[in-house]
Motif scaffolding. Sequence first.
Motif, mmCIF file in Angstrom:
data_model
loop_
_atom_site.group_PDB
_atom_site.id
_atom_site.type_symbol
_atom_site.label_atom_id
_atom_site.label_comp_id
_atom_site.label_asym_id
_atom_site.label_seq_id
_atom_site.Cartn_x
_atom_site.Cartn_y
_atom_site.Cartn_z
ATOM 1 N N LYS A 65 1.120 -0.933 0.029
ATOM 2 C CA LYS A 65 -0.670 -0.500 0.042
ATOM 3 C C LYS A 65 0.517 0.945 0.088
ATOM 4 C CE LYS A 65 -3.884 2.813 0.288
ATOM 5 N NZ LYS A 65 -4.850 2.880 -0.755
ATOM 6 N N THR A 66 2.021 1.535 0.440
ATOM 7 C CA THR A 66 3.122 2.380 1.075
ATOM 8 C C THR A 66 3.733 2.398 -0.529
ATOM 9 O OG1 THR A 66 3.514 2.156 2.984
ATOM 10 C CG2 THR A 66 4.921 3.913 1.676
ATOM 11 N N PHE A 67 3.725 1.701 -1.033
ATOM 12 C CA PHE A 67 4.093 1.589 -2.869
ATOM 13 C C PHE A 67 3.399 2.859 -3.212
ATOM 14 C CE2 PHE A 67 7.352 -2.350 -1.456
ATOM 15 C CZ PHE A 67 8.446 -1.954 -0.815
ATOM 16 N N ALA A 68 1.628 1.811 -3.404
ATOM 17 C CA ALA A 68 0.923 2.065 -4.532
ATOM 18 C C ALA A 68 0.721 3.912 -3.895
ATOM 19 C CB ALA A 68 -0.074 1.289 -3.862
ATOM 20 N N GLU A 69 1.069 4.262 -2.708
ATOM 21 C CA GLU A 69 0.654 5.815 -2.183
ATOM 22 C C GLU A 69 1.228 6.531 -3.298
ATOM 23 O OE1 GLU A 69 0.114 5.374 1.470
ATOM 24 O OE2 GLU A 69 -2.205 5.718 1.337
ATOM 25 N N TYR A 237 11.184 -6.968 2.480
ATOM 26 C CA TYR A 237 11.176 -5.659 2.347
ATOM 27 C C TYR A 237 11.035 -6.287 0.360
ATOM 28 C CZ TYR A 237 12.037 -0.726 0.043
ATOM 29 O OH TYR A 237 11.870 0.543 -0.611
ATOM 30 N N LEU A 238 12.119 -7.093 -0.001
ATOM 31 C CA LEU A 238 12.146 -7.457 -1.172
ATOM 32 C C LEU A 238 11.347 -8.100 -1.588
ATOM 33 C CD1 LEU A 238 13.834 -7.876 -3.866
ATOM 34 C CD2 LEU A 238 15.367 -10.151 -2.395
ATOM 35 N N GLU A 239 10.884 -8.947 -0.858
ATOM 36 C CA GLU A 239 9.067 -9.740 -1.087
ATOM 37 C C GLU A 239 8.398 -8.954 -1.830
ATOM 38 O OE1 GLU A 239 5.438 -11.854 1.535
ATOM 39 O OE2 GLU A 239 7.401 -11.626 2.107
ATOM 40 N N ALA A 240 8.372 -7.649 -0.767
ATOM 41 C CA ALA A 240 6.953 -5.980 -1.117
ATOM 42 C C ALA A 240 7.372 -5.729 -2.758
ATOM 43 C CB ALA A 240 6.695 -5.940 0.399
ATOM 44 N N LEU A 241 8.488 -5.667 -2.721
ATOM 45 C CA LEU A 241 8.862 -5.301 -4.147
ATOM 46 C C LEU A 241 8.490 -5.910 -5.016
ATOM 47 C CD1 LEU A 241 12.343 -3.890 -3.298
ATOM 48 C CD2 LEU A 241 10.483 -2.320 -3.719
ATOM 49 N N VAL A 242 8.610 -7.199 -5.045
ATOM 50 C CA VAL A 242 8.666 -8.007 -7.072
ATOM 51 C C VAL A 242 7.051 -8.611 -6.654
ATOM 52 C CG1 VAL A 242 8.885 -10.350 -7.016
ATOM 53 C CG2 VAL A 242 10.398 -9.355 -5.896
ATOM 54 N N VAL A 243 5.797 -8.560 -5.096
ATOM 55 C CA VAL A 243 5.306 -8.459 -5.261
ATOM 56 C C VAL A 243 4.666 -7.396 -5.816
ATOM 57 C CG1 VAL A 243 2.701 -8.504 -4.352
ATOM 58 C CG2 VAL A 243 4.437 -10.049 -3.140
ATOM 59 N N PHE A 244 4.775 -6.009 -6.106
ATOM 60 C CA PHE A 244 3.935 -4.720 -5.979
ATOM 61 C C PHE A 244 4.933 -4.982 -7.409
ATOM 62 C CE2 PHE A 244 4.167 -0.703 -7.444
ATOM 63 C CZ PHE A 244 2.349 -0.114 -7.091
ATOM 64 N N ILE A 263 13.265 3.320 4.683
ATOM 65 C CA ILE A 263 14.024 4.469 5.008
ATOM 66 C C ILE A 263 12.776 3.801 7.101
ATOM 67 C CG2 ILE A 263 13.799 6.592 5.963
ATOM 68 C CD1 ILE A 263 15.515 5.621 3.421
ATOM 69 N N ASP A 264 11.309 3.738 6.628
ATOM 70 C CA ASP A 264 10.834 3.275 8.120
ATOM 71 C C ASP A 264 11.217 2.750 8.230
ATOM 72 O OD1 ASP A 264 9.365 5.212 7.541
ATOM 73 O OD2 ASP A 264 7.457 5.071 6.731
ATOM 74 N N LEU A 265 11.919 1.282 7.784
ATOM 75 C CA LEU A 265 12.387 0.423 8.559
ATOM 76 C C LEU A 265 13.487 1.076 9.303
ATOM 77 C CD1 LEU A 265 10.185 -1.905 5.908
ATOM 78 C CD2 LEU A 265 10.017 -2.525 8.636
ATOM 79 N N GLY A 266 14.528 1.012 8.800
ATOM 80 C CA GLY A 266 15.888 1.688 9.250
ATOM 81 C C GLY A 266 17.115 0.567 7.533
ATOM 82 N N LEU A 267 16.290 1.014 6.424
ATOM 83 C CA LEU A 267 17.289 -0.285 5.229
ATOM 84 C C LEU A 267 18.164 1.360 4.985
ATOM 85 C CD1 LEU A 267 14.783 -1.842 3.675
ATOM 86 C CD2 LEU A 267 16.223 -2.888 5.404
ATOM 87 N N GLU A 268 19.436 0.548 4.630
ATOM 88 C CA GLU A 268 20.006 2.173 4.248
ATOM 89 C C GLU A 268 19.873 2.199 2.821
ATOM 90 O OE1 GLU A 268 25.161 1.786 2.897
ATOM 91 O OE2 GLU A 268 23.807 0.132 3.326
ATOM 92 N N PRO A 269 19.870 3.418 2.456
ATOM 93 C CA PRO A 269 19.136 3.819 1.045
ATOM 94 C C PRO A 269 20.232 3.461 -0.547
ATOM 95 C CG PRO A 269 19.633 6.147 2.825
ATOM 96 C CD PRO A 269 20.013 4.409 3.514
ATOM 97 N N ARG A 270 21.310 2.915 0.023
ATOM 98 C CA ARG A 270 21.637 2.538 -1.054
ATOM 99 C C ARG A 270 21.204 0.975 -1.639
ATOM 100 N NH1 ARG A 270 26.505 -0.870 -1.386
ATOM 101 N NH2 ARG A 270 27.899 -0.684 -3.747
ATOM 102 N N LEU A 271 21.328 0.695 0.184
ATOM 103 C CA LEU A 271 19.913 -1.391 -0.318
ATOM 104 C C LEU A 271 19.208 -1.270 -0.444
ATOM 105 C CD1 LEU A 271 20.671 -4.441 0.801
ATOM 106 C CD2 LEU A 271 19.619 -3.692 2.504
ATOM 107 N N ILE A 272 17.895 -0.035 -0.357
ATOM 108 C CA ILE A 272 17.559 0.253 -0.700
ATOM 109 C C ILE A 272 16.566 0.175 -2.556
ATOM 110 C CG2 ILE A 272 15.185 1.857 -1.466
ATOM 111 C CD1 ILE A 272 15.519 2.767 1.814
ATOM 112 N N GLY A 273 18.034 0.423 -3.202
ATOM 113 C CA GLY A 273 18.329 0.950 -4.368
ATOM 114 C C GLY A 273 18.274 0.076 -5.122
#
Length: 288
Positions: A65-69, A237-244, A263-273
């Motif tokens: 839902k967050t990704f969708a918004e 987080y990776l699971e949610a990205l694949v689903v979305f 960011i809310d989950l405390g993941l490093e920005p580079r890792l998010i990317g």
Amino acid sequence: MIGRFQWWSLTALASMVATPVAAESILFVGNSFTFGAHSPVMRYRPDLVRDLNREGIGGVPALFKTFAEEAGQDWQVSLETAGGRDLAYHYEQKRKEIDRRWDVVVLQGYSTLDAQRPGDPTRHAEAAGLLTAMLRRANPRVRVELMSTWSRADLTYRTASPWRGRPIAAMADDLAAANAYAVRRYPEISGTIPVGQAWNRAWAERVADPNPYDGTAFGQVDLWTWDQYHASAAGYYLEALVVFGTITGFDVRRLGEQEKAGIDLGLEPRLIGRLESIAHAEVTAVRP
């Protein structure tokens, strides 16, 4: 003076503005791998979703839902989850909650397919077929996707199982093959979501460490949590990205390194990317 065509055009435009497009509905059915056990994902933003069991869970659906918004998409997100349960349980015990009209349904089964016969896809596929038939009676156009989950480190490196001693990617490949079998047997199922294959890709690209029992390599992340069974925040987080990415077709790389949930989950920005890039590559991969 307004001509007849101009008047019709203005009236039609006003009608479209006055009548908002209904949000698409999506239901997540699964267990701890969907609700985010042993991680902050479990209680992440439960206000964003509707938990049909009223347990206050946010989980992977709240990340969706967050990704969708952030992507400017309007989704009504619901979930029905139960720890340690397979799809047969949801069909037998939870029909009252889930037997209604949905636009999309994501089904996530038991981590070994069958608790009594690990690796045997029969019970899993049959339950997926029954759930899909039920859902299609409520909405013949419903899209039903089977989530293929990840390899368990505990069953690969430590505990007796069909996967002990095999390469870490083998279990995820077997689970994906089981879901492909279910789709062939029950063609009303729309397709599969390659979460486990995304985990395999993360190991292959050295973003994640494939063996948590010998320490985590510098610069890499552990996709499992402390039990080496469930996911860490990064794994969910990776699971949610694949689903979305699979459900919406949205290029998740566009969410960027400052994506809010990460960011809310405390993941490093580079890792998010990096996780966004892995998810996109897996979702768009050409499969035989």
